[in-house]
Design an enzyme around this catalytic site. Sequence first.
Site, PDB file in Angstrom:
ATOM      1  N   LEU A  13     -35.522  80.383  19.650  1.00 29.63           N
ATOM      2  CA  LEU A  13     -34.587  79.299  19.973  1.00 29.63           C
ATOM      3  C   LEU A  13     -33.173  79.854  19.892  1.00 29.63           C
ATOM      4  CD1 LEU A  13     -36.074  76.444  17.713  1.00 29.63           C
ATOM      5  CD2 LEU A  13     -36.855  77.231  19.958  1.00 29.63           C
ATOM      6  N   GLY A  14     -32.463  79.862  21.005  1.00 30.94           N
ATOM      7  CA  GLY A  14     -31.098  80.384  21.040  1.00 30.94           C
ATOM      8  C   GLY A  14     -31.109  81.845  21.418  1.00 30.94           C
ATOM      9  N   THR A  20     -30.071  87.542  21.526  1.00 31.50           N
ATOM     10  CA  THR A  20     -30.183  88.554  22.581  1.00 31.50           C
ATOM     11  C   THR A  20     -30.696  89.867  22.016  1.00 31.50           C
ATOM     12  OG1 THR A  20     -28.353  87.542  23.750  1.00 31.50           O
ATOM     13  CG2 THR A  20     -28.814  89.834  24.306  1.00 31.50           C
ATOM     14  N   ILE A 137     -27.860  92.994   5.140  1.00 29.30           N
ATOM     15  CA  ILE A 137     -28.105  93.448   3.757  1.00 29.30           C
ATOM     16  C   ILE A 137     -29.317  92.732   3.162  1.00 29.30           C
ATOM     17  CG2 ILE A 137     -27.118  93.730   1.451  1.00 29.30           C
ATOM     18  CD1 ILE A 137     -24.348  93.324   2.713  1.00 29.30           C
ATOM     19  N   GLY A 188     -18.157  89.472  17.943  1.00 29.71           N
ATOM     20  CA  GLY A 188     -19.393  88.708  17.674  1.00 29.71           C
ATOM     21  C   GLY A 188     -19.582  88.355  16.217  1.00 29.71           C
ATOM     22  N   GLU A 191     -18.196  82.560  13.838  1.00 34.47           N
ATOM     23  CA  GLU A 191     -19.088  81.464  14.216  1.00 34.47           C
ATOM     24  C   GLU A 191     -18.595  80.845  15.520  1.00 34.47           C
ATOM     25  OE1 GLU A 191     -21.978  80.515  12.411  1.00 34.47           O
ATOM     26  OE2 GLU A 191     -21.429  82.449  11.600  1.00 34.47           O
ATOM     27  N   LYS A 206     -23.108  80.030   2.220  1.00 34.13           N
ATOM     28  CA  LYS A 206     -23.809  81.211   1.685  1.00 34.13           C
ATOM     29  C   LYS A 206     -23.825  81.184   0.159  1.00 34.13           C
ATOM     30  CE  LYS A 206     -22.783  84.018   5.755  1.00 34.13           C
ATOM     31  NZ  LYS A 206     -21.739  84.797   6.431  1.00 34.13           N
ATOM     32  N   GLY A 308     -22.504  90.452  13.056  1.00 31.85           N
ATOM     33  CA  GLY A 308     -22.696  91.203  14.297  1.00 31.85           C
ATOM     34  C   GLY A 308     -24.138  91.075  14.762  1.00 31.85           C
TER      35      GLY A 308
END
Length: 434
Positions: A13-14, A20, A137, A188, A191, A206, A308
Amino acid sequence: MIEDREPVRVALLGCGTVGTEVLRLLRERPAEFAARTGAPVEVTGVAVRRPHKHPDVPEHLITTDAHALVEGDVDLVVELVGGIEPARSLLLAALRSGKSVVTANKALLAEYGSELFAAADESGVDIYFEASVAGAIPLLRPLRESLAGDRINRVMGIVNGTTNYILSAMDASGSTYSEALEEAGELGYAEADPTADVDGFDAAAKAAILASLAFHTRVTATDVHREGIAGVSAGDIAAAQGLDRSVKLLSICERVVDDDGTEAVSARVHPAMIPKSHPLAGVNGAFNAVFVEAESAGQLMFYGQGAGGSPTASAVLGDLVAVARNLVESGKGPRESAHAQLPVQSMGSTPTRYHISLDVEDKPGVLSQVASTFNEHDVSISVVRQEGRGEDASLVVVTHVAPDSALRSTVDAIARLSVVRDVVSVMRVEGESS
Ligand SMILES: NC(=O)c1ccc[n+]([C@@H]2O[C@H](COP(=O)([O-])OP(=O)(O)OC[C@H]3O[C@@H](n4cnc5c(N)ncnc54)[C@H](O)[C@@H]3O)[C@@H](O)[C@H]2O)c1
Ligand SMILES: N[C@@H](CCO)C(=O)O
Ligand code: NA
């Protein structure tokens, strides 16, 4: 033969920055994914919003009907859409119909994590989300699994690549805030709506995820005290440089223990000055670094690329393989652990230290007026530096640790002193002994 086994069917999804890259790697290395999983991994559909924007995705995979894809013939849903809706409904539908989930969506997890974990639990499926915090990470897996037998006391670090990129650029090359933000978007890191980064919402989400895992407590984004970097001025950066310090946006999650042994959790995100000699000061660009302090393990440091497409895809694909292995071997990943349910402490009672830089009148008695204002608020001074400049003088004060509310009131009272012409910079100080 692995190739002859039933494939693990994946819905994506997306297909933006991260999606990509995930799709590219899955399509380029099918044999590796099959060998590591124990069965072929087959992407059966890619849900996008605007099909014409994805010429590289095979036409037979593309759909604009994400709901139909999720409820169809798939085993595993990888959500890389971001935001709350429709991601929340899609993931709940997936989990409730027995599909495991991999997501990078920290905004959703920080607000609706418990609802998603409950749905996963009821269906006996997995939800993995390593990419949601600190990109590539490996951090959530260590907290959820490797450190599950330890007692974590503190998690502190840089978990937003965009703001770290901006602050590093302002510090190193004197770039303006808006130039650096534009670059971070082009690379990239930012948000879809970059205010989520600069206003600290992303880092707060987060921090909520980190605090929940570290302290076995449900902490949501609204529990996290949040200040972004929009108020960090060139003057703040210069003041930090003058003291051999750097300004970083820190996420700090702590176990706080009262004198009577009562425990609570403190979670906060704000800019802070740290000494240049501190390991976090050397974390630049979109890199992230997180310190974990645990009772038996001691100090651990996690460092790497936090944003990224490619680094984030690494974490997503690691989760995808883990979940797919569980599907193939009838295994199960960890469920939510929220048994401690500690209360969340307010920012006002959290102990912090301040660096305050003032423009004052250069005449006798100024220092004593400022010092007695600190005294009246029960805040003790650690360092004071005064420089004369004709009629004006600059005064830099670094405090000892005090409750944040006391420090705030002290700054307000100092700003009202007639001898104080301007409060040039106020910033919390971290990473040095008090
Ligand atoms: N980019 C990063 O560095 C990074 C790092 C870690 C985590 N993440 C997280 O990963 C997720 C994806 O981030 P991104 O940077 O790839 O975002 P992005 O904006 O580049 O991609 C999101 C894609 O989803 C598509 N989309 C939106 N609504 C949709 C819908 N209803 N159905 C199908 N597609 C839809 C958009 O058109 C877009 O192509 C977010 O949750 C983000 O917070 C991003
Ligand atoms: N916008 C986020 C992406 C990684 O989660 C950041 O800059 O850190
Ligand atoms: Na991660």
